[in-house]
Enzyme design. Structure first.
Site: not given
Ligand code: ADP
Ligand code: ZN
Length: 214
Positions: A13, A88, A127, A161, A172
């Site tokens: 993404k 989300r 990663r 991370r 997740r």
């Molecule tokens: P990923 O690599 O899982 O797509 P992101 O970088 O988008 O993750 O987000 C990392 C973390 O930030 C999520 O696992 C969550 O804990 C938090 N987070 C990000 N966006 C949201 C959201 N819209 N609602 C709730 N938590 C969020």
């Protein structure tokens, strides 16, 4: 043009989002990046969300709605944006639709990248992310000689991370399936939803996305 990109963690993404914002000249609004910056800065917000993020859980809907409301009110958000990582949950999707109605905006397309679970676990456990510039790579591609060196900015700053450890990745994914996947359908009731196969080379997937956006 306003867009939303969704997909499980590790679906590519972030990479595809970067390509889209460059092509369309819209602003990239990544809630994950915003929250990580808050954690890094040690702000009050950062302290509130740090443990939740490290466990792979979701930050509360109320807090996320506040963050997104404030972000969409900024001037640069008037000329098109790509939301990445938000919404989300079904509640966030409904909150977003109500907010957009209020400020008289809409969404041109929702892109949902779809990748099977086993492939995700494999991708994410290798990663690496750069602490300095945010570049994302993998253990396989950096090689063993200088495993912490960022190929983008040159800093010795690559790390895994907390939320990329295998148990957390599984959590997740489960959160994605139970909470986020249904939010795509909610958005699809109102906006154009395009489900895209996320397996393949990044350039190939970018091509698939361009294909449906035209
Ligand atoms: P990923 O690599 O899982 O797509 P992101 O970088 O988008 O993750 O987000 C990392 C973390 O930030 C999520 O696992 C969550 O804990 C938090 N987070 C990000 N966006 C949201 C959201 N819209 N609602 C709730 N938590 C969020
Ligand atoms: Zn870097």
């Amino acid at each position: 043009m306003n867009m939303i990109i969704m997909g499980p963690p590790g679906c590519g993404k972030g990479t595809q989002a970067n390509g889209i914002v460059q092509n369309l000249g819209v602003v990239h609004i990544s809630t994950g990046d915003m929250l990580r910056a808050a954690v890094k800065s040690g702000s009050e917000l950062g302290q509130r969300v740090e443990a939740v993020m490290a466990a792979g859980e979701l930050v509360s809907d109320d807090l996320m709605m506040d963050i997104i409301k404030e972000r969409l009110r900024q001037r640069d958000a008037n000329d098109g944006w790509l939301l990445d990582g938000f919404p989300r949950t079904v509640e966030q999707a409904e909150g977003l639709m109500a907010l957009l109605d209020e400020i008289d905006q809409s969404v041109g397309a929702v892109v949902s990248l779809e990748v099977p679970n086993e492939e995700i676990v494999q991708r994410l456990s290798g990663r690496l992310t750069c602490r300095e510039c945010g570049f994302v790579t993998s253990r396989q591609s950096v090689g063993a000689d200088d495993p912490n060196r960022c190929p983008q900015c040159g800093a010795e700053a690559l790390y895994q991370r907390d939320d990329d450890r295998e148990e957390t990745v599984r959590n997740r994914l489960e959160v994605y399936q139970t909470k986020t996947y249904p939010a795509a359908a909610t958005l699809g009731d109102r906006y154009r939803l395009e489900r895209i196969d996320g397996v393949g080379e990044p350039a190939e997937i970018a091509q698939r996305i361009r294909g449906v956006l035209e």
